[in-house]
Design an enzyme around this catalytic site. Structure first.
Site, PDB file in Angstrom:
ATOM      1  N   SER A 156     -22.749 -16.586 -29.378  1.00 56.87           N
ATOM      2  CA  SER A 156     -21.469 -16.246 -28.733  1.00 56.87           C
ATOM      3  C   SER A 156     -21.455 -16.774 -27.304  1.00 56.87           C
ATOM      4  O   SER A 156     -22.505 -16.824 -26.644  1.00 56.87           O
ATOM      5  CB  SER A 156     -21.279 -14.738 -28.693  1.00 56.87           C
ATOM      6  N   TYR A 170     -24.336  -6.264 -27.339  1.00 52.46           N
ATOM      7  CA  TYR A 170     -23.833  -7.467 -28.016  1.00 52.46           C
ATOM      8  C   TYR A 170     -24.234  -8.726 -27.242  1.00 52.46           C
ATOM      9  O   TYR A 170     -24.829  -9.657 -27.801  1.00 52.46           O
ATOM     10  CB  TYR A 170     -22.317  -7.379 -28.149  1.00 52.46           C
TER      11      TYR A 170
HETATM   12  N1  LIG Z   1     -14.340 -13.918 -33.530  1.00 57.18           N
HETATM   13  C1  LIG Z   1     -14.791 -14.293 -32.353  1.00 57.18           C
HETATM   14  O1  LIG Z   1     -14.003 -14.565 -31.446  1.00 57.18           O
HETATM   15  C2  LIG Z   1     -16.271 -14.441 -32.113  1.00 57.18           C
HETATM   16  C3  LIG Z   1     -16.680 -14.940 -30.858  1.00 57.18           C
HETATM   17  C4  LIG Z   1     -18.024 -15.128 -30.628  1.00 57.18           C
HETATM   18  C5  LIG Z   1     -18.951 -14.846 -31.622  1.00 57.18           C
HETATM   19  N2  LIG Z   1     -18.531 -14.351 -32.821  1.00 57.18           N
HETATM   20  C6  LIG Z   1     -19.559 -14.091 -33.850  1.00 57.18           C
HETATM   21  O2  LIG Z   1     -19.140 -14.619 -35.084  1.00 57.18           O
HETATM   22  C7  LIG Z   1     -19.670 -13.824 -36.147  1.00 57.18           C
HETATM   23  C8  LIG Z   1     -18.541 -13.402 -37.073  1.00 57.18           C
HETATM   24  O3  LIG Z   1     -17.629 -12.626 -36.307  1.00 57.18           O
HETATM   25  P1  LIG Z   1     -16.127 -12.341 -36.760  1.00 57.18           P
HETATM   26  O4  LIG Z   1     -15.320 -12.351 -35.531  1.00 57.18           O
HETATM   27  O5  LIG Z   1     -15.767 -13.200 -37.908  1.00 57.18           O
HETATM   28  O6  LIG Z   1     -16.303 -10.808 -37.199  1.00 57.18           O
HETATM   29  P2  LIG Z   1     -15.681  -9.957 -38.402  1.00 57.18           P
HETATM   30  O7  LIG Z   1     -14.289 -10.385 -38.677  1.00 57.18           O
HETATM   31  O8  LIG Z   1     -15.927  -8.546 -38.039  1.00 57.18           O
HETATM   32  O9  LIG Z   1     -16.593 -10.360 -39.652  1.00 57.18           O
HETATM   33  C9  LIG Z   1     -17.917  -9.926 -39.723  1.00 57.18           C
HETATM   34  C10 LIG Z   1     -18.481 -10.248 -41.088  1.00 57.18           C
HETATM   35  O10 LIG Z   1     -19.817  -9.730 -41.152  1.00 57.18           O
HETATM   36  C11 LIG Z   1     -19.894  -8.759 -42.222  1.00 57.18           C
HETATM   37  N3  LIG Z   1     -20.810  -7.692 -41.815  1.00 57.18           N
HETATM   38  C12 LIG Z   1     -20.605  -6.777 -40.830  1.00 57.18           C
HETATM   39  N4  LIG Z   1     -21.644  -5.937 -40.793  1.00 57.18           N
HETATM   40  C13 LIG Z   1     -22.524  -6.329 -41.763  1.00 57.18           C
HETATM   41  C14 LIG Z   1     -23.772  -5.846 -42.216  1.00 57.18           C
HETATM   42  N5  LIG Z   1     -24.366  -4.759 -41.682  1.00 57.18           N
HETATM   43  N6  LIG Z   1     -24.378  -6.489 -43.242  1.00 57.18           N
HETATM   44  C15 LIG Z   1     -23.789  -7.578 -43.810  1.00 57.18           C
HETATM   45  N7  LIG Z   1     -22.620  -8.085 -43.424  1.00 57.18           N
HETATM   46  C16 LIG Z   1     -21.986  -7.464 -42.409  1.00 57.18           C
HETATM   47  C17 LIG Z   1     -18.475  -8.301 -42.447  1.00 57.18           C
HETATM   48  O11 LIG Z   1     -18.209  -7.820 -43.761  1.00 57.18           O
HETATM   49  P3  LIG Z   1     -18.426  -6.250 -44.218  1.00 57.18           P
HETATM   50  O12 LIG Z   1     -17.645  -5.417 -43.259  1.00 57.18           O
HETATM   51  O13 LIG Z   1     -17.937  -6.214 -45.633  1.00 57.18           O
HETATM   52  O14 LIG Z   1     -19.900  -6.032 -44.133  1.00 57.18           O
HETATM   53  C18 LIG Z   1     -17.719  -9.603 -42.220  1.00 57.18           C
HETATM   54  O15 LIG Z   1     -17.809 -10.434 -43.373  1.00 57.18           O
HETATM   55  C19 LIG Z   1     -20.386 -12.669 -35.476  1.00 57.18           C
HETATM   56  O16 LIG Z   1     -21.767 -12.947 -35.394  1.00 57.18           O
HETATM   57  C20 LIG Z   1     -19.774 -12.612 -34.100  1.00 57.18           C
HETATM   58  O17 LIG Z   1     -20.618 -12.046 -33.158  1.00 57.18           O
HETATM   59  C21 LIG Z   1     -17.221 -14.125 -33.075  1.00 57.18           C
END
Ligand SMILES: NC(=O)c1ccc[n+]([C@@H]2O[C@H](COP(=O)([O-])OP(=O)(O)OC[C@H]3O[C@@H](n4cnc5c(N)ncnc54)[C@H](OP(=O)(O)O)[C@@H]3O)[C@@H](O)[C@H]2O)c1
Length: 267
Positions: A156, A170
């Site tokens: 991130s 985080y």
């Molecule tokens: N979106 C952004 O702007 C952003 C920016 C920087 C970094 N990131 C990183 O990108 C990654 C994805 O983020 P996102 O924004 O797409 O988040 P998200 O929409 O919350 O998706 C998270 C995914 O991880 C799964 N997950 C959550 N807890 C889990 C667990 N304990 N075991 C297995 N799977 C789990 C969720 O499905 P379930 O709930 O079904 O488990 C979902 O498929 C993360 O690592 C986040 O830190 C995102």
């Protein structure tokens, strides 16, 4: 000096015959990446905790290629082992591991609870390590000197600049993941496995929904490229890192953030 070999443009990004695991591939950034890898020709396994989310995402993504979904809660060591066993039972080789599943905990310093450390560090930092460890034989089995196996960790920009958000565990977990990426890259390079990280800026997702509702317009107005991340921005960098095009990168942390952290002024 070795002879240069030229690859056609299409072959540079082709993933036909490759296998991939994308954790957290049921929505958000994981689904963007899974879709990109499928469109490039890879067979993809996605995973998340909820069985119904897995089934729904598998159905949605099946329009793009060969995809299966295995539910697993990756915040625990045993579940990471179980998922790795399922992946290895499917095929002895794994070409691409995308450690994407992650969680965020925002709460002011005064009330930031102890459980916000364990929950976030276990999923964001330890589970990528546990999965690399458990899947190493399959990654080694897939990689060659010319075409290494790939580990892509989703970090991130919260670990590159300091966000306006109380996200202590985080940001720390992602900074540690960036460093773990470099540590593993050094060790696994000679074993024909590359390890890189992508550091996304703001992409619309469930994790980011509340923040983007509240301050999305301000983020866009200040971002050098004046927009949020889009599906193709994330699919593109993942396909690059997974394909022949990215075969000579390892230990890199690539910000995909429209310039937000990469050009931060510090004032
Ligand atoms: N979106 C952004 O702007 C952003 C920016 C920087 C970094 N990131 C990183 O990108 C990654 C994805 O983020 P996102 O924004 O797409 O988040 P998200 O929409 O919350 O998706 C998270 C995914 O991880 C799964 N997950 C959550 N807890 C889990 C667990 N304990 N075991 C297995 N799977 C789990 C969720 O499905 P379930 O709930 O079904 O488990 C979902 O498929 C993360 O690592 C986040 O830190 C995102």
């Amino acid at each position: 000096m070795t002879e240069n070999q030229f690859t056609t443009h299409a072959d540079l990004f082709d993933l036909s015959g490759k296998s991939a695991l994308v954790t957290g591939g049921t929505r958000g950034i994981g689904m963007m990446i899974a879709r990109g890898l499928l469109q490039a020709g890879a067979r993809v396994i996605i995973s998340s905790r909820k069985a119904d989310a897995c089934a729904e995402a598998q159905h949605l993504l099946s329009g793009f290629g060969d995809v299966r979904a295995f539910p697993a809660d990756l915040s625990g060591y045993d579940e990471c082992q179980r998922l790795a066993d399922l992946v290895k039972a499917d095929s002895e080789r794994l070409d691409i591991l995308v450690n994407n599943a992650g969680a965020m905990w925002r709460e002011p310093l005064e009330t930031f609870p102890n459980e916000a450390w364990g929950a976030v560090i276990d999923l964001n930092l330890k589970s990528p390590f546990w999965l690399v460890q458990a899947l190493l034989p399959a990654l080694r089995g897939a990689g060659t000197a010319d075409d290494p196996a790939r580990v892509i960790n989703i970090g991130s920009i919260a670990a590159i600049h300091v966000a306006d958000s109380p996200n202590y565990s985080y940001a720390s977990s992602k900074a540690a993941l960036h460093q773990l990426t470099r540590v593993l890259a050094r060790e696994l390079g000679p074993q024909h496995v590359t390890v890189n990280a992508v550091a996304p800026g703001p992409f619309p997702s469930q994790m980011m929904a509340a923040a983007l509702d509240a301050i999305g317009d301000t983020i866009v107005a200040k971002a050098p490229l004046r927009r949020l991340g889009r599906d193709d921005d994330m699919a593109g960098v993942a396909v690059f890192l997974a394909s022949r095009a990215g075969a000579y990168l390892t230990g890199a942390v690539i910000p995909v953030d429209g310039g937000i952290a990469t050009t931060a002024s510090g004032t």
